[in-house]
Motif scaffolding. Structure first.
Motif, PDB file in Angstrom:
ATOM      1  N   ARG A 207       0.831  -1.220   0.000  1.00  0.00           N
ATOM      2  CA  ARG A 207       0.000   0.000   0.000  1.00  0.00           C
ATOM      3  C   ARG A 207       0.851   1.250   0.000  1.00  0.00           C
ATOM      4  O   ARG A 207       0.586   2.205  -0.735  1.00  0.00           O
ATOM      5  N   GLU A 208       1.888   1.272   0.854  1.00  0.00           N
ATOM      6  CA  GLU A 208       2.774   2.428   0.918  1.00  0.00           C
ATOM      7  C   GLU A 208       3.540   2.603  -0.389  1.00  0.00           C
ATOM      8  O   GLU A 208       3.692   3.715  -0.893  1.00  0.00           O
ATOM      9  N   GLN A 209       4.002   1.495  -0.937  1.00  0.00           N
ATOM     10  CA  GLN A 209       4.734   1.555  -2.200  1.00  0.00           C
ATOM     11  C   GLN A 209       3.842   2.077  -3.317  1.00  0.00           C
ATOM     12  O   GLN A 209       4.256   2.902  -4.143  1.00  0.00           O
ATOM     13  N   GLY A 210       2.593   1.624  -3.344  1.00  0.00           N
ATOM     14  CA  GLY A 210       1.679   2.016  -4.408  1.00  0.00           C
ATOM     15  C   GLY A 210       1.328   3.487  -4.392  1.00  0.00           C
ATOM     16  O   GLY A 210       1.393   4.163  -5.427  1.00  0.00           O
ATOM     17  N   ILE A 211       0.962   4.022  -3.221  1.00  0.00           N
ATOM     18  CA  ILE A 211       0.582   5.432  -3.170  1.00  0.00           C
ATOM     19  C   ILE A 211       1.792   6.323  -3.417  1.00  0.00           C
ATOM     20  O   ILE A 211       1.692   7.372  -4.047  1.00  0.00           O
ATOM     21  N   ALA A 212       2.974   5.899  -2.950  1.00  0.00           N
ATOM     22  CA  ALA A 212       4.191   6.673  -3.211  1.00  0.00           C
ATOM     23  C   ALA A 212       4.495   6.692  -4.706  1.00  0.00           C
ATOM     24  O   ALA A 212       4.882   7.730  -5.265  1.00  0.00           O
ATOM     25  N   GLU A 213       4.293   5.565  -5.362  1.00  0.00           N
ATOM     26  CA  GLU A 213       4.548   5.485  -6.798  1.00  0.00           C
ATOM     27  C   GLU A 213       3.605   6.409  -7.564  1.00  0.00           C
ATOM     28  O   GLU A 213       4.010   7.104  -8.501  1.00  0.00           O
ATOM     29  N   MET A 214       2.324   6.442  -7.146  1.00  0.00           N
ATOM     30  CA  MET A 214       1.378   7.314  -7.832  1.00  0.00           C
ATOM     31  C   MET A 214       1.727   8.781  -7.635  1.00  0.00           C
ATOM     32  O   MET A 214       1.691   9.585  -8.574  1.00  0.00           O
ATOM     33  N   MET A 215       2.074   9.171  -6.393  1.00  0.00           N
ATOM     34  CA  MET A 215       2.388  10.569  -6.116  1.00  0.00           C
ATOM     35  C   MET A 215       3.651  11.003  -6.843  1.00  0.00           C
ATOM     36  O   MET A 215       3.752  12.138  -7.324  1.00  0.00           O
ATOM     37  N   ALA A 216       4.628  10.109  -6.949  1.00  0.00           N
ATOM     38  CA  ALA A 216       5.850  10.431  -7.686  1.00  0.00           C
ATOM     39  C   ALA A 216       5.554  10.583  -9.175  1.00  0.00           C
ATOM     40  O   ALA A 216       6.075  11.490  -9.839  1.00  0.00           O
TER      41      ALA A 216
ATOM     42  N   THR B  33      -2.848   6.644 -18.262  1.00  0.00           N
ATOM     43  CA  THR B  33      -2.412   7.308 -17.018  1.00  0.00           C
ATOM     44  C   THR B  33      -3.301   6.884 -15.866  1.00  0.00           C
ATOM     45  O   THR B  33      -2.822   6.504 -14.788  1.00  0.00           O
ATOM     46  N   LEU B  34      -4.607   6.954 -16.085  1.00  0.00           N
ATOM     47  CA  LEU B  34      -5.562   6.619 -15.028  1.00  0.00           C
ATOM     48  C   LEU B  34      -5.491   5.144 -14.659  1.00  0.00           C
ATOM     49  O   LEU B  34      -5.572   4.787 -13.475  1.00  0.00           O
TER      50      LEU B  34
ATOM     51  N   ASN C  87      -4.094  -4.987  -3.205  1.00  0.00           N
ATOM     52  CA  ASN C  87      -5.525  -5.214  -2.963  1.00  0.00           C
ATOM     53  C   ASN C  87      -5.972  -6.480  -3.702  1.00  0.00           C
ATOM     54  O   ASN C  87      -5.773  -6.604  -4.907  1.00  0.00           O
ATOM     55  N   ARG C  88      -6.582  -7.396  -2.957  1.00  0.00           N
ATOM     56  CA  ARG C  88      -6.994  -8.667  -3.557  1.00  0.00           C
ATOM     57  C   ARG C  88      -8.508  -8.854  -3.587  1.00  0.00           C
ATOM     58  O   ARG C  88      -8.995  -9.915  -3.980  1.00  0.00           O
ATOM     59  N   ARG C  89      -9.242  -7.828  -3.186  1.00  0.00           N
ATOM     60  CA  ARG C  89     -10.698  -7.993  -3.126  1.00  0.00           C
ATOM     61  C   ARG C  89     -11.417  -7.429  -4.346  1.00  0.00           C
ATOM     62  O   ARG C  89     -12.593  -7.731  -4.561  1.00  0.00           O
ATOM     63  N   LEU C  90     -10.741  -6.601  -5.151  1.00  0.00           N
ATOM     64  CA  LEU C  90     -11.392  -5.999  -6.306  1.00  0.00           C
ATOM     65  C   LEU C  90     -11.356  -6.935  -7.510  1.00  0.00           C
ATOM     66  O   LEU C  90     -10.386  -7.661  -7.728  1.00  0.00           O
ATOM     67  N   ARG C  91     -12.404  -6.852  -8.295  1.00  0.00           N
ATOM     68  CA  ARG C  91     -12.451  -7.651  -9.520  1.00  0.00           C
ATOM     69  C   ARG C  91     -11.673  -6.987 -10.650  1.00  0.00           C
ATOM     70  O   ARG C  91     -11.126  -7.668 -11.514  1.00  0.00           O
ATOM     71  N   ALA C  92     -11.682  -5.661 -10.674  1.00  0.00           N
ATOM     72  CA  ALA C  92     -11.046  -4.929 -11.782  1.00  0.00           C
ATOM     73  C   ALA C  92     -10.049  -3.931 -11.228  1.00  0.00           C
ATOM     74  O   ALA C  92     -10.434  -2.983 -10.520  1.00  0.00           O
ATOM     75  N   ILE C  93      -8.772  -4.143 -11.507  1.00  0.00           N
ATOM     76  CA  ILE C  93      -7.712  -3.216 -11.108  1.00  0.00           C
ATOM     77  C   ILE C  93      -6.982  -2.781 -12.375  1.00  0.00           C
ATOM     78  O   ILE C  93      -6.606  -3.600 -13.211  1.00  0.00           O
ATOM     79  N   GLY C  94      -6.798  -1.469 -12.505  1.00  0.00           N
ATOM     80  CA  GLY C  94      -6.144  -0.947 -13.700  1.00  0.00           C
ATOM     81  C   GLY C  94      -7.060  -0.925 -14.904  1.00  0.00           C
ATOM     82  O   GLY C  94      -6.596  -0.919 -16.043  1.00  0.00           O
ATOM     83  N   GLU C  95      -8.370  -0.899 -14.663  1.00  0.00           N
ATOM     84  CA  GLU C  95      -9.355  -0.797 -15.739  1.00  0.00           C
ATOM     85  C   GLU C  95     -10.652  -0.242 -15.161  1.00  0.00           C
ATOM     86  O   GLU C  95     -10.873  -0.277 -13.957  1.00  0.00           O
ATOM     87  N   TYR C  96     -11.492   0.307 -16.028  1.00  0.00           N
ATOM     88  CA  TYR C  96     -12.756   0.852 -15.562  1.00  0.00           C
ATOM     89  C   TYR C  96     -13.686  -0.276 -15.128  1.00  0.00           C
ATOM     90  O   TYR C  96     -13.606  -1.402 -15.638  1.00  0.00           O
ATOM     91  N   ARG C  97     -14.554   0.028 -14.214  1.00  0.00           N
ATOM     92  CA  ARG C  97     -15.456  -1.000 -13.688  1.00  0.00           C
ATOM     93  C   ARG C  97     -16.393  -1.498 -14.798  1.00  0.00           C
ATOM     94  O   ARG C  97     -16.781  -0.748 -15.705  1.00  0.00           O
ATOM     95  N   SER C  98     -16.784  -2.749 -14.678  1.00  0.00           N
ATOM     96  CA  SER C  98     -17.664  -3.352 -15.681  1.00  0.00           C
ATOM     97  C   SER C  98     -18.756  -4.208 -15.044  1.00  0.00           C
ATOM     98  O   SER C  98     -19.547  -4.834 -15.751  1.00  0.00           O
TER      99      SER C  98
END
Length: 370
Positions: free
Chosen positions: A93-102, A116-117, A128-139
Motif C-alpha cells: 500500500r505504501e509503495q503504491g501510493i508513493a509510486e502514484m504521487m511520484a 495514465t488513469l 488489494n486482492r478484493r477488487l475484480r477490476a484493477i487498472g481498468e474501468y469498472r464493468s
C-alpha cells in the motif's frame, strides 16, 4: 435524480464572477510560494519535496480511512526519485501510493490519458486482492453506490452512472480535461478547472475503488498544468483536516449541474492549502536551521524526542509535549525526563508553558511562537 441524470450532463455551469477574486488570490499566493521555494537550497529542496509529497500521500489515504506508515512511504519516494539514503522496506500500500504521487509530480504537465488513469489505479490498489477490476474501468452490472456504514439502514449518498457507460463517460472526461488545459481549445482558469475536474471525475466514479484519491490527484495535475510546473500544493493535507466538510460539500453538489457552490468551496480549500504549503516550507526551513544549531548538543534521548516532535509537523503534539509524553517516547525515568526537558529549555531547543502538571513543552521555532 443524480447529477449525471440531469438534462445537459456532462455540461457543468457556474457563476464565474463569484470565482474571479479567488482566482486572483490564487495567482498571487502561488507566485509567492514558487518564489519562496526557489530560495531553498538544492539539497534541502529534495528533502522538502519528499516531506511534502509524503504528507500528501499519507493524507489522501487518511481521507479514505487508510492509515499508512510514514517511514515506508518516504523510503519508497526516495527510491522513486533516485535519492540516496533510502534504506528499509515499503509494504504494497505504501509503495503504491508513493509510486502514484511520484508519477503525478514527474508527469504533471503531460496530457491525461486512459493509460495514465489505469496506471494510477494499479498503483493505488497495489496489494488489494478484493477488487475484480484493477487498472481498468469498472464493468460489473451492480449499481455503483456510495453508502453510509450503518449496518441496519445504510443510506445511499450517491449512485454513479452504470458500468456500461464508463467508456463513453471517461472518453468525454479526458476530452474535456485536454480541451480546458492552458493550451487547449477552451482553457479554463486554474481554480475552476481543478474544481470541475475533481467533481466531474467522482460523479462518474469509474473505478471500483480509489476514485477519491485519483480525483484529488487530478485536481493537483490540473493546478500544475495551469501553473506550468508541479504544484506541491497541500490539497489532501488541507482536506483531511476538515474531512466532514469535504464530504458534505460533495453530497450537496451531486444532484445539479449548476456547481457554483462546490467551486467556491473547492477554491477556498485550495487557497487554504497554499497557505498551509507555504507554512510547511517555513517549518521545514526552520527544522533544518534547528538541527544546524543543536547538532552535537543533544543526548540520544533528547534527539529521539525532538525527532518525534518534528514528526507531528506544524500542529505539534495536541496540547503540547508533556513529561509523560517524553517518558513514553524515551523510556526515561521521571527524574531523568525532568532534567532532560529542563536542559532542552536552557539550550533554547524547547520553550515551556504552564506549571506543575500543566507544564507543556514546544519546539522553539519562529512560526510556533506561543
Amino acid at each position: 435524480m443524480w447529477i449525471w441524470q440531469q438534462l445537459g450532463w456532462p455540461q457543468l455551469t457556474y457563476d464565474s464572477a463569484r470565482l474571479d477574486n479567488l482566482e486572483q488570490q490564487f495567482l498571487l499566493r502561488a507566485g509567492a510560494f514558487i518564489g519562496a521555494f526557489k530560495h531553498v537550497g538544492a539539497e534541502d529542496r529534495d528533502a522538502f519535496r519528499i516531506e511534502l509529497i509524503s504528507d500528501e500521500a499519507l493524507k489522501t489515504s487518511a481521507i479514505e480511512g487508510e492509515v499508512l506508515n510514514r517511514e515506508s512511504v518516504q523510503f519508497s519516494l526516495r527510491q522513486q526519485f533516485g535519492l540516496g539514503g533510502a534504506t528499509g522496506h515499503a509494504p504494497p500500500r505504501e509503495q503504491g501510493i508513493a509510486e502514484m504521487m511520484a508519477d503525478l509530480y514527474r508527469h504533471s504537465l503531460d496530457p491525461l490519458t486512459h493509460e495514465t488513469l489505469f496506471a494510477w489505479h494499479s498503483m493505488v490498489m497495489n496489494g488489494n486482492r478484493r477488487l475484480r477490476a484493477i487498472g481498468e474501468y469498472r464493468s460489473h452490472p451492480e449499481p455503483m453506490q456510495v453508502v453510509s456504514d450503518r449496518l441496519h439502514e445504510p443510506a445511499v449518498f450517491f449512485e454513479a452512472p452504470p458500468s456500461a457507460r464508463m467508456q463513453d463517460e471517461m472518453a468525454g472526461f479526458i476530452a474535456w480535461f485536454t480541451d480546458t488545459a492552458p493550451q487547449g481549445k477552451a482553457p479554463l482558469p486554474s481554480l475552476a478547472r481543478a474544481g470541475i475536474a475533481h467533481l466531474y471525475f467522482v460523479c462518474i466514479h469509474p473505478f471500483e475503488d480509489g476514485n477519491g484519491r485519483i480525483a484529488r490527484a487530478l485536481a493537483e495535475k490540473s493546478l500544475a498544468q495551469n501553473l506550468g510546473q508541479p504544484s506541491l500544493i497541500a490539497l489532501a493535507f488541507t482536506i483531511e483536516r476538515a474531512r466532514k466538510e469535504y464530504y458534505a460539500a460533495l453530497a450537496r453538489n451531486n444532484r445539479s449541474t449548476e456547481i457554483t457552490n462546490w467551486l467556491v468551496y473547492f477554491a477556498e480549500t485550495i487557497l487554504t492549502a497554499l497557505e498551509n504549503t507555504h507554512a510547511r516550507i517555513d517549518f521545514h526551513i526552520a527544522k533544518a536551521r534547528f538541527y544546524d544549531a543543536h547538532r552535537g548538543r543533544l543526548n540520544a534521548r533528547q534527539e529521539k524526542a525532538i525527532t518525534r516532535m518534528f514528526r507531528e509537523g506544524i500542529d505539534g503534539f495536541k496540547g503540547g509535549l508533556s513529561a509523560e509524553n517524553y517518558i513514553g517516547i524515551t523510556r526515561a525515568s521521571r527524574a531523568t525526563a525532568t532534567r532532560d526537558l529542563q536542559n532542552l529549555v536552557e539550550k533554547g531547543a524547547l520553550t515551556k508553558t504552564g506549571s506543575l502538571r500543566h507544564t507543556r513543552y514546544w519546539l522553539n521555532l519562529p512560526m510556533l511562537a506561543r
